[in-house]
Write a protein that holds these residues in place. Structure first.
Motif, PDB file in Angstrom:
ATOM      1  N   ASN A 194       2.741  27.429  -5.796  1.00 20.83           N
ATOM      2  CA  ASN A 194       1.382  27.898  -5.507  1.00 20.83           C
ATOM      3  C   ASN A 194       0.723  27.226  -4.309  1.00 20.83           C
ATOM      4  N   GLY A 195       1.431  26.330  -3.646  1.00 18.62           N
ATOM      5  CA  GLY A 195       0.909  25.681  -2.438  1.00 18.62           C
ATOM      6  C   GLY A 195      -0.122  24.593  -2.674  1.00 18.62           C
ATOM      7  N   MET A 196      -0.412  24.282  -3.927  1.00 16.96           N
ATOM      8  CA  MET A 196      -1.386  23.223  -4.202  1.00 16.96           C
ATOM      9  C   MET A 196      -0.830  21.870  -3.744  1.00 16.96           C
ATOM     10  N   SER A 197      -1.752  20.978  -3.351  1.00 16.68           N
ATOM     11  CA  SER A 197      -1.304  19.649  -2.931  1.00 16.68           C
ATOM     12  C   SER A 197      -2.302  18.586  -3.366  1.00 16.68           C
ATOM     13  N   PHE A 198      -1.782  17.378  -3.455  1.00 20.00           N
ATOM     14  CA  PHE A 198      -2.597  16.218  -3.809  1.00 20.00           C
ATOM     15  C   PHE A 198      -2.016  15.003  -3.110  1.00 20.00           C
TER      16      PHE A 198
ATOM     17  N   LEU B  54       0.358   0.588 -10.579  1.00 20.23           N
ATOM     18  CA  LEU B  54      -0.148   1.457  -9.509  1.00 20.23           C
ATOM     19  C   LEU B  54      -1.664   1.456  -9.622  1.00 20.23           C
ATOM     20  N   ASP B  55      -2.307   0.962  -8.581  1.00 17.39           N
ATOM     21  CA  ASP B  55      -3.756   0.839  -8.531  1.00 17.39           C
ATOM     22  C   ASP B  55      -4.273   1.832  -7.491  1.00 17.39           C
ATOM     23  N   PRO B  56      -4.830   2.981  -7.925  1.00 20.43           N
ATOM     24  CA  PRO B  56      -5.259   3.984  -6.956  1.00 20.43           C
ATOM     25  C   PRO B  56      -6.517   3.562  -6.200  1.00 20.43           C
ATOM     26  N   ILE B  57      -6.592   3.980  -4.956  1.00 14.90           N
ATOM     27  CA  ILE B  57      -7.794   3.763  -4.149  1.00 14.90           C
ATOM     28  C   ILE B  57      -8.582   5.070  -4.077  1.00 14.90           C
ATOM     29  N   GLN B  58      -7.878   6.159  -3.764  1.00 11.35           N
ATOM     30  CA  GLN B  58      -8.517   7.470  -3.757  1.00 11.35           C
ATOM     31  C   GLN B  58      -7.469   8.559  -3.849  1.00 11.35           C
ATOM     32  N   GLY B  59      -7.905   9.729  -4.252  1.00  6.56           N
ATOM     33  CA  GLY B  59      -7.055  10.905  -4.273  1.00  6.56           C
ATOM     34  C   GLY B  59      -7.733  12.007  -3.477  1.00  6.56           C
ATOM     35  N   VAL B  60      -6.929  12.778  -2.768  1.00  7.83           N
ATOM     36  CA  VAL B  60      -7.457  13.858  -1.943  1.00  7.83           C
ATOM     37  C   VAL B  60      -6.721  15.138  -2.310  1.00  7.83           C
ATOM     38  N   GLY B  61      -7.472  16.197  -2.603  1.00  8.45           N
ATOM     39  CA  GLY B  61      -6.848  17.463  -2.949  1.00  8.45           C
ATOM     40  C   GLY B  61      -7.057  17.773  -4.409  1.00  8.45           C
ATOM     41  N   ASP B  62      -6.160  18.566  -4.957  1.00 10.02           N
ATOM     42  CA  ASP B  62      -6.267  19.057  -6.318  1.00 10.02           C
ATOM     43  C   ASP B  62      -5.294  18.310  -7.225  1.00 10.02           C
ATOM     44  N   ARG B  63      -5.833  17.456  -8.127  1.00 10.17           N
ATOM     45  CA  ARG B  63      -4.988  16.685  -9.058  1.00 10.17           C
ATOM     46  C   ARG B  63      -4.078  17.586  -9.892  1.00 10.17           C
ATOM     47  N   ALA B  64      -4.488  18.818 -10.097  1.00  8.83           N
ATOM     48  CA  ALA B  64      -3.684  19.753 -10.884  1.00  8.83           C
ATOM     49  C   ALA B  64      -2.338  20.038 -10.200  1.00  8.83           C
ATOM     50  N   ALA B  65      -2.234  19.775  -8.923  1.00  9.65           N
ATOM     51  CA  ALA B  65      -0.953  19.950  -8.229  1.00  9.65           C
ATOM     52  C   ALA B  65       0.099  19.025  -8.831  1.00  9.65           C
ATOM     53  N   VAL B  66      -0.316  17.864  -9.294  1.00  6.31           N
ATOM     54  CA  VAL B  66       0.596  16.887  -9.878  1.00  6.31           C
ATOM     55  C   VAL B  66       0.570  16.947 -11.400  1.00  6.31           C
ATOM     56  N   PHE B  67      -0.624  16.987 -11.969  1.00 10.99           N
ATOM     57  CA  PHE B  67      -0.784  16.799 -13.407  1.00 10.99           C
ATOM     58  C   PHE B  67      -1.096  18.077 -14.180  1.00 10.99           C
ATOM     59  N   GLY B  68      -1.107  19.202 -13.516  1.00  9.54           N
ATOM     60  CA  GLY B  68      -1.428  20.447 -14.214  1.00  9.54           C
ATOM     61  C   GLY B  68      -2.918  20.619 -14.383  1.00  9.54           C
ATOM     62  N   SER B  69      -3.321  21.683 -15.032  1.00  7.25           N
ATOM     63  CA  SER B  69      -4.758  21.999 -15.110  1.00  7.25           C
ATOM     64  C   SER B  69      -5.494  21.214 -16.142  1.00  7.25           C
TER      65      SER B  69
ATOM     66  N   TYR C  81       0.841  -1.191   0.000  1.00  8.39           N
ATOM     67  CA  TYR C  81       0.000   0.000   0.000  1.00  8.39           C
ATOM     68  C   TYR C  81       0.872   1.235   0.000  1.00  8.39           C
ATOM     69  N   LEU C  82       0.317   2.343  -0.495  1.00  6.90           N
ATOM     70  CA  LEU C  82       1.076   3.581  -0.536  1.00  6.90           C
ATOM     71  C   LEU C  82       0.192   4.763  -0.179  1.00  6.90           C
ATOM     72  N   ILE C  83       0.849   5.758   0.367  1.00  8.16           N
ATOM     73  CA  ILE C  83       0.305   7.103   0.488  1.00  8.16           C
ATOM     74  C   ILE C  83       1.380   8.002  -0.089  1.00  8.16           C
ATOM     75  N   ALA C  84       0.997   8.820  -1.058  1.00  8.07           N
ATOM     76  CA  ALA C  84       1.961   9.703  -1.716  1.00  8.07           C
ATOM     77  C   ALA C  84       1.462  11.145  -1.610  1.00  8.07           C
ATOM     78  N   TYR C  85       2.253  11.966  -0.928  1.00 13.28           N
ATOM     79  CA  TYR C  85       1.945  13.386  -0.764  1.00 13.28           C
ATOM     80  C   TYR C  85       2.707  14.177  -1.828  1.00 13.28           C
ATOM     81  N   HIS C  86       2.032  15.127  -2.461  1.00 15.13           N
ATOM     82  CA  HIS C  86       2.633  15.956  -3.513  1.00 15.13           C
ATOM     83  C   HIS C  86       2.302  17.418  -3.233  1.00 15.13           C
ATOM     84  N   TRP C  87       3.320  18.285  -3.206  1.00 17.32           N
ATOM     85  CA  TRP C  87       3.117  19.724  -2.984  1.00 17.32           C
ATOM     86  C   TRP C  87       3.813  20.516  -4.072  1.00 17.32           C
ATOM     87  N   ARG C  88       3.198  21.597  -4.476  1.00 18.62           N
ATOM     88  CA  ARG C  88       3.809  22.558  -5.399  1.00 18.62           C
ATOM     89  C   ARG C  88       4.281  23.753  -4.576  1.00 18.62           C
TER      90      ARG C  88
END
Length: 169
Positions: A124-128, A154-169, A114-121
């Protein structure tokens, strides 16, 4: 009598040593696989792309399509590291793995963790945050004996926050 009891005790001791030897190898293999899982997450968080590439077999395949990666599996350690670098290279990240279920099958192992992956920009402070599972096949490299990832999904279970923080708008 006593001779039969001694012989039975001696045989039980030999059986116990044989089981211990097997268990020691299995424990060693499991520790080596868990070490590679840690190297993978450390490489991404420290942006050590050479280390990241080194946890995969040269002909490895990775499927990140369910989290926004390429539609087809990525085919080679070098390409896998390159794709991850292109997505995470400018982000601050913290990847945590846990609960590895390792099924050893000789020089192959099926591994689910299992994984938890935190991503911050920083800009602009966005996170996912991604919660999910890695479904892997590890193989023991013949020349070094190291365990490496041959296939990863990689089999996602859920995402929390703004996906654009990782993948752009």
């Amino acid at each position: 009598g006593a001779g039969g009891a001694f012989a039975a005790t001696a045989q039980a001791s030999r059986n116990s040593r044989a089981a211990l030897k097997f268990n020691a190898q299995a424990l060693s293999d499991r520790a080596a696989i868990e070490d590679m899982l840690s190297r993978y997450t450390t490489a991404m968080d420290t942006k050590d792309w050479a280390l990241l590439e080194s946890v995969f077999t040269s002909d490895a395949q990775a499927d990140f399509s369910k989290v926004g990666g390429p539609a087809k599996p990525i085919a080679s350690a070098k390409e896998i590291a390159g794709v991850i670098k292109s997505v995470l290279g400018t982000l601050t990240t913290q990847h945590i793995w846990s609960n590895a279920v390792i099924k050893l099958e000789g020089d192959r192992a099926s591994v689910t963790s299992y994984l938890i992956a935190y991503h911050w920009r920083k800009d602009n402070g966005m996170s996912f945050v991604t919660h999910g599972r890695y479904v892997d096949v590890f193989v023991r490299e013949k020349t070094t004996g190291n365990w490496l990832i041959q296939t990863r999904t990689l089999d996602p279970i859920q995402g929390v926050g703004d996906r654009a923080a990782v993948f752009g708008s």
